[in-house]
Design a protein around this motif. Structure first.
Motif, PDB file in Angstrom:
ATOM      1  N   TYR A  68      22.963  30.573   7.068  1.00 43.03           N
ATOM      2  CA  TYR A  68      23.595  29.547   6.231  1.00 43.03           C
ATOM      3  C   TYR A  68      22.521  28.902   5.368  1.00 43.03           C
ATOM      4  O   TYR A  68      21.361  28.800   5.773  1.00 43.03           O
ATOM      5  CB  TYR A  68      24.272  28.467   7.085  1.00 43.03           C
ATOM      6  CG  TYR A  68      25.559  28.939   7.696  1.00 43.03           C
ATOM      7  CD1 TYR A  68      26.778  28.646   7.108  1.00 43.03           C
ATOM      8  CD2 TYR A  68      25.552  29.713   8.852  1.00 43.03           C
ATOM      9  CE1 TYR A  68      27.965  29.100   7.660  1.00 43.03           C
ATOM     10  CE2 TYR A  68      26.728  30.176   9.413  1.00 43.03           C
ATOM     11  CZ  TYR A  68      27.933  29.867   8.806  1.00 43.03           C
ATOM     12  OH  TYR A  68      29.094  30.329   9.346  1.00 43.03           O
ATOM     13  N   VAL A  72      26.387  26.520   3.860  1.00 41.73           N
ATOM     14  CA  VAL A  72      27.271  27.517   3.263  1.00 41.73           C
ATOM     15  C   VAL A  72      26.825  28.901   3.742  1.00 41.73           C
ATOM     16  O   VAL A  72      25.638  29.228   3.691  1.00 41.73           O
ATOM     17  CB  VAL A  72      27.240  27.449   1.711  1.00 41.73           C
ATOM     18  CG1 VAL A  72      28.100  28.550   1.094  1.00 41.73           C
ATOM     19  CG2 VAL A  72      27.704  26.073   1.242  1.00 41.73           C
ATOM     20  N   LYS A  73      27.782  29.704   4.184  1.00 43.34           N
ATOM     21  CA  LYS A  73      27.483  31.044   4.692  1.00 43.34           C
ATOM     22  C   LYS A  73      26.840  31.908   3.606  1.00 43.34           C
ATOM     23  O   LYS A  73      27.278  31.908   2.455  1.00 43.34           O
ATOM     24  CB  LYS A  73      28.766  31.726   5.164  1.00 43.34           C
ATOM     25  CG  LYS A  73      28.541  33.127   5.738  1.00 43.34           C
ATOM     26  CD  LYS A  73      29.812  33.927   5.919  1.00 43.34           C
ATOM     27  CE  LYS A  73      30.677  33.370   6.994  1.00 43.34           C
ATOM     28  NZ  LYS A  73      31.853  34.244   7.254  1.00 43.34           N
ATOM     29  N   GLU A 109      38.887  25.653  -6.140  1.00 51.89           N
ATOM     30  CA  GLU A 109      39.423  26.833  -5.452  1.00 51.89           C
ATOM     31  C   GLU A 109      40.654  27.364  -6.191  1.00 51.89           C
ATOM     32  O   GLU A 109      40.820  28.580  -6.355  1.00 51.89           O
ATOM     33  CB  GLU A 109      39.767  26.480  -4.009  1.00 51.89           C
ATOM     34  CG  GLU A 109      40.365  27.627  -3.229  1.00 51.89           C
ATOM     35  CD  GLU A 109      40.786  27.241  -1.816  1.00 51.89           C
ATOM     36  OE1 GLU A 109      41.377  28.095  -1.145  1.00 51.89           O
ATOM     37  OE2 GLU A 109      40.539  26.092  -1.392  1.00 51.89           O
ATOM     38  N   LYS A 148      43.427  31.974   0.836  1.00 55.77           N
ATOM     39  CA  LYS A 148      42.511  30.833   0.894  1.00 55.77           C
ATOM     40  C   LYS A 148      41.141  31.289   0.417  1.00 55.77           C
ATOM     41  O   LYS A 148      40.664  32.354   0.791  1.00 55.77           O
ATOM     42  CB  LYS A 148      42.382  30.306   2.320  1.00 55.77           C
ATOM     43  CG  LYS A 148      43.651  29.669   2.886  1.00 55.77           C
ATOM     44  CD  LYS A 148      44.042  28.385   2.215  1.00 55.77           C
ATOM     45  CE  LYS A 148      43.046  27.299   2.514  1.00 55.77           C
ATOM     46  NZ  LYS A 148      43.205  26.120   1.683  1.00 55.77           N
ATOM     47  N   GLY A 149      40.509  30.465  -0.380  1.00 49.61           N
ATOM     48  CA  GLY A 149      39.160  30.757  -0.833  1.00 49.61           C
ATOM     49  C   GLY A 149      38.133  30.284   0.177  1.00 49.61           C
ATOM     50  O   GLY A 149      38.320  29.257   0.831  1.00 49.61           O
ATOM     51  N   GLU A 150      37.076  31.040   0.320  1.00 50.10           N
ATOM     52  CA  GLU A 150      35.952  30.643   1.166  1.00 50.10           C
ATOM     53  C   GLU A 150      34.731  30.523   0.260  1.00 50.10           C
ATOM     54  O   GLU A 150      34.399  31.469  -0.464  1.00 50.10           O
ATOM     55  CB  GLU A 150      35.700  31.690   2.252  1.00 50.10           C
ATOM     56  CG  GLU A 150      34.512  31.360   3.128  1.00 50.10           C
ATOM     57  CD  GLU A 150      34.171  32.459   4.129  1.00 50.10           C
ATOM     58  OE1 GLU A 150      33.390  32.173   5.051  1.00 50.10           O
ATOM     59  OE2 GLU A 150      34.664  33.600   3.985  1.00 50.10           O
ATOM     60  N   VAL A 152      31.086  30.838  -0.430  1.00 50.67           N
ATOM     61  CA  VAL A 152      29.995  31.611   0.172  1.00 50.67           C
ATOM     62  C   VAL A 152      28.893  31.831  -0.849  1.00 50.67           C
ATOM     63  O   VAL A 152      29.113  31.726  -2.062  1.00 50.67           O
ATOM     64  CB  VAL A 152      30.471  32.984   0.708  1.00 50.67           C
ATOM     65  CG1 VAL A 152      31.488  32.832   1.824  1.00 50.67           C
ATOM     66  CG2 VAL A 152      31.019  33.854  -0.412  1.00 50.67           C
ATOM     67  N   TRP A 169      33.398  31.793  -4.798  1.00 44.66           N
ATOM     68  CA  TRP A 169      34.628  31.708  -4.024  1.00 44.66           C
ATOM     69  C   TRP A 169      34.987  33.135  -3.646  1.00 44.66           C
ATOM     70  O   TRP A 169      35.025  34.023  -4.502  1.00 44.66           O
ATOM     71  CB  TRP A 169      35.757  31.090  -4.846  1.00 44.66           C
ATOM     72  CG  TRP A 169      35.634  29.614  -5.062  1.00 44.66           C
ATOM     73  CD1 TRP A 169      35.243  28.988  -6.205  1.00 44.66           C
ATOM     74  CD2 TRP A 169      35.907  28.586  -4.112  1.00 44.66           C
ATOM     75  NE1 TRP A 169      35.254  27.626  -6.027  1.00 44.66           N
ATOM     76  CE2 TRP A 169      35.662  27.350  -4.736  1.00 44.66           C
ATOM     77  CE3 TRP A 169      36.341  28.573  -2.776  1.00 44.66           C
ATOM     78  CZ2 TRP A 169      35.838  26.137  -4.102  1.00 44.66           C
ATOM     79  CZ3 TRP A 169      36.510  27.368  -2.131  1.00 44.66           C
ATOM     80  CH2 TRP A 169      36.262  26.168  -2.794  1.00 44.66           C
ATOM     81  N   ARG A 170      35.257  33.368  -2.357  1.00 43.48           N
ATOM     82  CA  ARG A 170      35.633  34.701  -1.865  1.00 43.48           C
ATOM     83  C   ARG A 170      37.111  34.670  -1.482  1.00 43.48           C
ATOM     84  O   ARG A 170      37.552  33.782  -0.756  1.00 43.48           O
ATOM     85  CB  ARG A 170      34.805  35.055  -0.637  1.00 43.48           C
ATOM     86  CG  ARG A 170      35.139  36.392  -0.009  1.00 43.48           C
ATOM     87  CD  ARG A 170      34.415  36.541   1.336  1.00 43.48           C
ATOM     88  NE  ARG A 170      34.660  37.797   1.945  1.00 43.48           N
ATOM     89  CZ  ARG A 170      35.720  38.083   2.707  1.00 43.48           C
ATOM     90  NH1 ARG A 170      36.645  37.168   2.930  1.00 43.48           N
ATOM     91  NH2 ARG A 170      35.862  39.280   3.237  1.00 43.48           N
TER      92      ARG A 170
END
Length: 194
Positions: A68, A72-73, A109, A148-150, A152, A169-170
């Motif tokens: 991280y 954040v990943k 998002e 849903k956005g993640e 990263v 956004w993933r």
């Protein structure tokens, strides 16, 4: 690391891909990834989260950590510590260093999802299908919920124009027409689909 017997690198990161420790040395497994902070050139904004620990038939335990940056990943940023009898025998994986970017998205998002959906160009998505179709196609009911956005961090991908990591956004998008599944990354600053 002062107790390293072997260290291997490659072009993707300045951090080692592999560290083999001296048999006579002792690097405490209880220190986890913090014990490798200096060897990986990790900064104060870098951290790790233990994903899982697996024990093999030889009595070794393998601890897999996710990288991280500022909470954040970091995609593909995983490191594995190989432990035997309380000491780290070796470590390997990908640690992306140094990272220096903002983790505050300039794009919402919702706006990023619009860009992602426009890039896929489907005429029918999983969430638009009937409950029965959703269960047949994916094994469970999704309802009418949009992906849903993640948020990263996406490191540079070999062969791409990007030379540095990007906050993105993933989205995992399941299209029915055409029948395809897409993992879409949208730059969280520019809105560009990567």
């Amino acid at each position: 690391h002062p107790q390293a017997a072997e260290v291997r690198f490659d072009h993707r990161s300045s951090a080692p891909l592999y560290i083999g420790f001296q048999a006579a040395g002792f690097v405490a497994a209880s220190a986890g990834m913090e014990g490798l902070r200096a060897a990986l050139s990790a900064g104060p904004d870098d951290s790790w989260q233990l994903l899982r620990s697996d024990r093999d038939d030889l009595g070794m335990t393998h601890h897999r950590y996710q990288q991280y940056y500022r909470q954040v990943k970091v995609l593909t940023g995983e490191y594995i510590l190989h432990e035997q009898k309380g000491k780290i025998v070796s470590a390997n994986g990908m640690f992306h260093a140094p990272l220096n970017l903002s983790v505050q998205p300039g794009l919402s998002e919702k706006s990023a999802l619009t860009a992602a959906l426009n890039s896929v160009g489907s005429s029918l998505y999983l969430w638009q299908a009937s409950e029965k179709e959703q269960e047949i196609l994916s094994g469970h009911h999704h309802g009418d919920v949009y992906p849903k956005g993640e948020l990263v961090i996406l490191p540079p991908v070999q062969g791409s124009a990007a030379k540095s990591a990007s906050l993105t956004w993933r989205f995992d998008i399941y299209s029915l027409e055409p029948h395809e599944r897409w993992i879409v990354f949208v730059d969280a600053t520019t809105g560009k689909v990567l």
